[in-house]
Design an enzyme around this catalytic site. Sequence first.
Site, PDB file in Angstrom:
ATOM      1  N   LYS A   1       8.886   6.903   6.189  1.00 22.62           N
ATOM      2  CA  LYS A   1       8.866   7.998   7.165  1.00 22.62           C
ATOM      3  C   LYS A   1       7.533   7.994   7.906  1.00 22.62           C
ATOM      4  O   LYS A   1       6.511   7.517   7.382  1.00 22.62           O
ATOM      5  CB  LYS A   1       9.102   9.350   6.495  1.00 22.62           C
TER       6      LYS A   1
ATOM      7  N   PRO B   1       3.910  -0.071   2.680  1.00 25.59           N
ATOM      8  CA  PRO B   1       2.593  -0.017   2.049  1.00 25.59           C
ATOM      9  C   PRO B   1       2.459   1.206   1.126  1.00 25.59           C
ATOM     10  O   PRO B   1       3.011   2.268   1.421  1.00 25.59           O
ATOM     11  CB  PRO B   1       1.612   0.051   3.219  1.00 25.59           C
TER      12      PRO B   1
ATOM     13  N   ALA C   1       0.573   4.251  -1.035  1.00 27.60           N
ATOM     14  CA  ALA C   1      -0.470   5.269  -0.809  1.00 27.60           C
ATOM     15  C   ALA C   1      -0.972   5.220   0.630  1.00 27.60           C
ATOM     16  O   ALA C   1      -2.163   5.150   0.905  1.00 27.60           O
ATOM     17  CB  ALA C   1      -1.637   5.103  -1.788  1.00 27.60           C
TER      18      ALA C   1
ATOM     19  N   ASP D   1       7.710  15.430  -0.690  1.00 24.02           N
ATOM     20  CA  ASP D   1       8.288  14.653   0.412  1.00 24.02           C
ATOM     21  C   ASP D   1       9.681  14.115   0.075  1.00 24.02           C
ATOM     22  O   ASP D   1      10.347  13.538   0.923  1.00 24.02           O
ATOM     23  CB  ASP D   1       7.395  13.442   0.750  1.00 24.02           C
TER      24      ASP D   1
HETATM   25  O1  C5P Z   1       4.282  16.743  -3.918  1.00 14.57           O
HETATM   26  P1  C5P Z   1       3.229  15.727  -3.878  1.00 14.57           P
HETATM   27  O2  C5P Z   1       2.938  15.152  -5.230  1.00 14.57           O
HETATM   28  O3  C5P Z   1       3.436  14.693  -2.832  1.00 14.57           O
HETATM   29  O4  C5P Z   1       1.929  16.510  -3.426  1.00 14.57           O
HETATM   30  C1  C5P Z   1       0.656  16.040  -3.714  1.00 14.57           C
HETATM   31  C2  C5P Z   1      -0.347  17.172  -3.615  1.00 14.57           C
HETATM   32  O5  C5P Z   1      -0.516  17.580  -2.262  1.00 14.57           O
HETATM   33  C3  C5P Z   1       0.029  18.428  -4.355  1.00 14.57           C
HETATM   34  O6  C5P Z   1      -0.360  18.359  -5.696  1.00 14.57           O
HETATM   35  C4  C5P Z   1      -0.770  19.493  -3.618  1.00 14.57           C
HETATM   36  O7  C5P Z   1      -2.094  19.501  -4.083  1.00 14.57           O
HETATM   37  C5  C5P Z   1      -0.784  18.981  -2.195  1.00 14.57           C
HETATM   38  N1  C5P Z   1       0.231  19.641  -1.350  1.00 14.57           N
HETATM   39  C6  C5P Z   1      -0.062  20.889  -0.808  1.00 14.57           C
HETATM   40  N2  C5P Z   1       0.879  21.524  -0.035  1.00 14.57           N
HETATM   41  C7  C5P Z   1       2.072  20.937   0.231  1.00 14.57           C
HETATM   42  C8  C5P Z   1       2.377  19.663  -0.305  1.00 14.57           C
HETATM   43  C9  C5P Z   1       1.422  19.040  -1.088  1.00 14.57           C
HETATM   44  O8  C5P Z   1      -1.136  21.448  -1.030  1.00 14.57           O
HETATM   45  N3  C5P Z   1       2.950  21.566   1.004  1.00 14.57           N
END
Ligand code: C5P
Length: 285
Positions: free
Chosen positions: A10, A94, A96, A136
């Site tokens: 995406k 890719p 990260a 995501d």
């Molecule tokens: O859900 P994911 O593991 O991809 O999110 C990584 C980090 O990004 C979360 O632990 C959070 O700290 C931050 N995040 C956030 N607000 C969001 C999505 C992610 O603060 N809406």
Amino acid sequence: MEWIERAPAKINLTLDVLYKREDGYHELEMIMSSIDLADHLTFTPIEENRIEVYTNKAFLPVDKRNHVHQAIRLVKEQFQIDSGMLVEIDKQIPVAAGLGGGSTDAAATLRALNGIWDLNLNREELIDLGMQIGTDVPYSMVGGTAFVSGRGENVRPIKPMPACWVVLAKPKISVSTKTIFKALEVAQLENYEPQSRIVEAAIEAEDYEEMVRHLSNALEVVTFQRHPYLKNIKERMIRYGMDGVTMSGSGPTILGFSRNYSRAKRVYNSLRGFCEEVYIARTIK
Ligand code: C5P
């Protein structure tokens, strides 16, 4: 029996951070779209109660840290399935990079398991499961062009974005989404104007020029502060004549948009000297 799933990357046309929520997450509005850069996953059910994940990238963890592994474990637990699954991930996206590679693999896994194990889950149920793996994943369950809000759980499909070429430049920098969100100060958002609704209207009007004028990412300022080299890549892309340039997700991938293939190809070739990984992709519906 083998089951094959395609898992597209995406891109973010926008990423607006509206405010920090009580639960520590951030309230977001984003326009996301799928591109034709994709991983391929092959699933083989096995009788033994085991999860085995293999990939073509030696540095990728294949244990509990892998989103595919997490998705299988979650489904096995929730539906008390005591047989196992073997998965081969042909990784092309890719890692990260801000391109949702892990999330799209998790979404592909939930789709596959729904079919292989006859779970009969509908889209909402799959999205709920996906949200337990990462914010995501719900978007990746739906794909295409969508307006995504909340923490990432509200996914509203919109008209496909106008077709164009996307040059993706991913320098050798690893970015942790968590760290970037943590470093984002609310003060940095004071002058930030959310752009998602403007870009949505441009897409609905099939107005490519207006869309690329409003590409935007509230996290850019934070990621660029930590990695000033990214600003250089962005400026280079603008100078080389891309119609619009923005960062995807929390970075570090920089996206350049063009309707003209030879220009996109020229920019792709020029960037290869400066940047470790460069791709050229098309938008997909
Ligand atoms: O859900 P994911 O593991 O991809 O999110 C990584 C980090 O990004 C979360 O632990 C959070 O700290 C931050 N995040 C956030 N607000 C969001 C999505 C992610 O603060 N809406």
